[in-house]
Design an enzyme around this catalytic site. Structure first.
Site, PDB file in Angstrom:
ATOM      1  N   SER A 247       0.878  -1.485  -0.012  1.00  0.00           N
ATOM      2  CA  SER A 247       0.239   0.026   0.072  1.00  0.00           C
ATOM      3  C   SER A 247       0.893   1.356  -0.042  1.00  0.00           C
ATOM      4  O   SER A 247       1.808   1.337   0.822  1.00  0.00           O
ATOM      5  CB  SER A 247      -0.908  -0.244   1.277  1.00  0.00           C
ATOM      6  OG  SER A 247      -1.595   1.318   1.262  1.00  0.00           O
TER       7      SER A 247
ATOM      8  N   HIS B 237      -8.250   1.436  -4.077  1.00  0.00           N
ATOM      9  CA  HIS B 237      -9.245   1.301  -3.068  1.00  0.00           C
ATOM     10  C   HIS B 237      -9.930   2.772  -2.743  1.00  0.00           C
ATOM     11  O   HIS B 237      -9.101   3.569  -2.201  1.00  0.00           O
ATOM     12  CB  HIS B 237      -8.612   0.866  -2.104  1.00  0.00           C
ATOM     13  CG  HIS B 237      -9.238   0.753  -0.622  1.00  0.00           C
ATOM     14  ND1 HIS B 237      -8.708   0.307   0.759  1.00  0.00           N
ATOM     15  CD2 HIS B 237     -10.663   0.631  -0.397  1.00  0.00           C
ATOM     16  CE1 HIS B 237      -9.629   0.269   1.517  1.00  0.00           C
ATOM     17  NE2 HIS B 237     -10.802   0.565   0.767  1.00  0.00           N
TER      18      HIS B 237
HETATM   19  C1  DX5 Z   1      -6.431   1.826   5.333  1.00  0.00           C
HETATM   20  C2  DX5 Z   1      -5.988   1.516   3.771  1.00  0.00           C
HETATM   21  C3  DX5 Z   1      -5.092   0.343   3.877  1.00  0.00           C
HETATM   22  C4  DX5 Z   1      -3.681   0.810   4.678  1.00  0.00           C
HETATM   23  C5  DX5 Z   1      -3.028  -0.547   5.372  1.00  0.00           C
HETATM   24  O1  DX5 Z   1      -7.450   2.346   5.123  1.00  0.00           O
HETATM   25  O2  DX5 Z   1      -7.065   1.080   3.190  1.00  0.00           O
HETATM   26  O3  DX5 Z   1      -4.787   0.005   2.553  1.00  0.00           O
HETATM   27  O4  DX5 Z   1      -2.636   1.511   3.826  1.00  0.00           O
HETATM   28  O5  DX5 Z   1      -1.897  -0.026   5.967  1.00  0.00           O
HETATM   29  P1  DX5 Z   1      -1.563  -0.980   7.099  1.00  0.00           P
HETATM   30  O6  DX5 Z   1      -0.640  -2.244   6.221  1.00  0.00           O
HETATM   31  O7  DX5 Z   1      -0.178  -0.191   7.637  1.00  0.00           O
HETATM   32  O8  DX5 Z   1      -2.467  -1.306   7.942  1.00  0.00           O
HETATM   33 ZN    ZN Z   2      -6.609   0.020   1.027  1.00  0.00          ZN
END
Ligand code: DX5
Ligand code: ZN
Length: 248
Positions: free
Chosen positions: A33, A91
């Site tokens: 991400s 997303h």
């Molecule tokens: C949260 C996002 C995720 C986030 C995940 O709202 O949708 O994609 O970046 O980050 P980590 O892996 O740090 O939980």
């Molecule tokens: Zn996400």
């Protein structure tokens, strides 16, 4: 971007083939991400992902309304797309996402995921995503039951199960996600066997094997990858998980 459509389709084909033949190994996909990247050196982080064993770029777009945070918008995504050699898995954590589907596609999206909770006419939104030539995904907040997807299950390429409340990286993984993955996989059986189940939030090597064993196909990882001392090795450690030899 290089031939990303085929990369997605091949990934899906590979997954269905491997499942059909009960093969194991590296069938799952890893989607770092970009939210957790260092925005001051974003180019370097994109190249790192290009050179890694990761499969997709996970792109988190937030509007400060659907979620209590604002990340980045389509101009930044376009800049990422210019250098990314892997599909952009977008997303959308925004209200009324229909307004932005075209620009999202034009900004380089291969997969567009909207939130169940943000769509009044979800079936119509999914059709619009597919009409643009993109893969269609739906994300569920941690409080949203997977059973609500029953009537659109056949129309979906991907379901993103949020394992944190969306809006921020670096949060703690919510463990009832395991049960949700199992339930969704069972629901999809015979209706949509090629469905990709993606897990987003708090994913690390501490929970990845159990998620894959429960039926997940795509692991999103933000802080675990980008805050690591050696991100390439961290991506590899997620990719290398083999549930057939993992003792969990
Ligand atoms: C949260 C996002 C995720 C986030 C995940 O709202 O949708 O994609 O970046 O980050 P980590 O892996 O740090 O939980
Ligand atoms: Zn996400």
């Amino acid at each position: 971007m290089l031939n990303v459509g085929n990369a997605v389709l091949n990934g899906k084909y590979l997954l269905s083939l491997q499942k059909k033949h009960n093969m194991s190994t590296k069938s799952h996909l890893i989607a770092p991400s970009v939210l957790a990247a260092d925005f001051a050196k974003l180019y370097d982080d994109i190249i790192m992902v290009n050179n890694s064993e990761a499969d997709w770029f996970h792109i988190d777009i937030m509007d400060g309304v659907f979620v209590p945070n604002i990340s980045f918008g389509f101009p930044v995504m376009q800049a990422i797309a210019k250098h990314a050699t892997k599909p952009l898995d977008v997303h959308l954590m925004i209200v009324d996402p229909d307004r932005y589907l075209q620009v999202c596609k034009d900004s380089g999206a291969e997969i567009i995921t909207v939130h169940y909770e943000a769509c009044t006419h979800l079936h119509r939104t999914l059709a619009a995503i597919k009409e643009l030539g993109c893969k269609a995904g739906v994300a569920l907040n941690p409080h949203t039951p997977v059973a609500l997807l029953k009537d659109v299950l056949a129309d979906l390429d991907l379901v993103c199960l949020m394992s944190v409340n969306p809006g921020f990286g670096g949060q703690k993984f919510i463990s009832n996600t395991y049960a949700k993955v199992q339930e969704l996989r069972a629901m999809a059986k015979g209706i949509n066997d090629g469905l990709l189940i993606e897990i987003d939030g708090g994913v690390t090597t501490a929970n990845a094997a159990q998620l894959l064993k429960a039926g997940a196909d795509v692991l999103v990882a933000g802080s675990f990858v980008f805050n690591a001392a050696a991100p390439l090795d961290t991506i590899k450690s997620l990719k290398d998980i083999d549930i057939n030899i993992e003792n969990i």
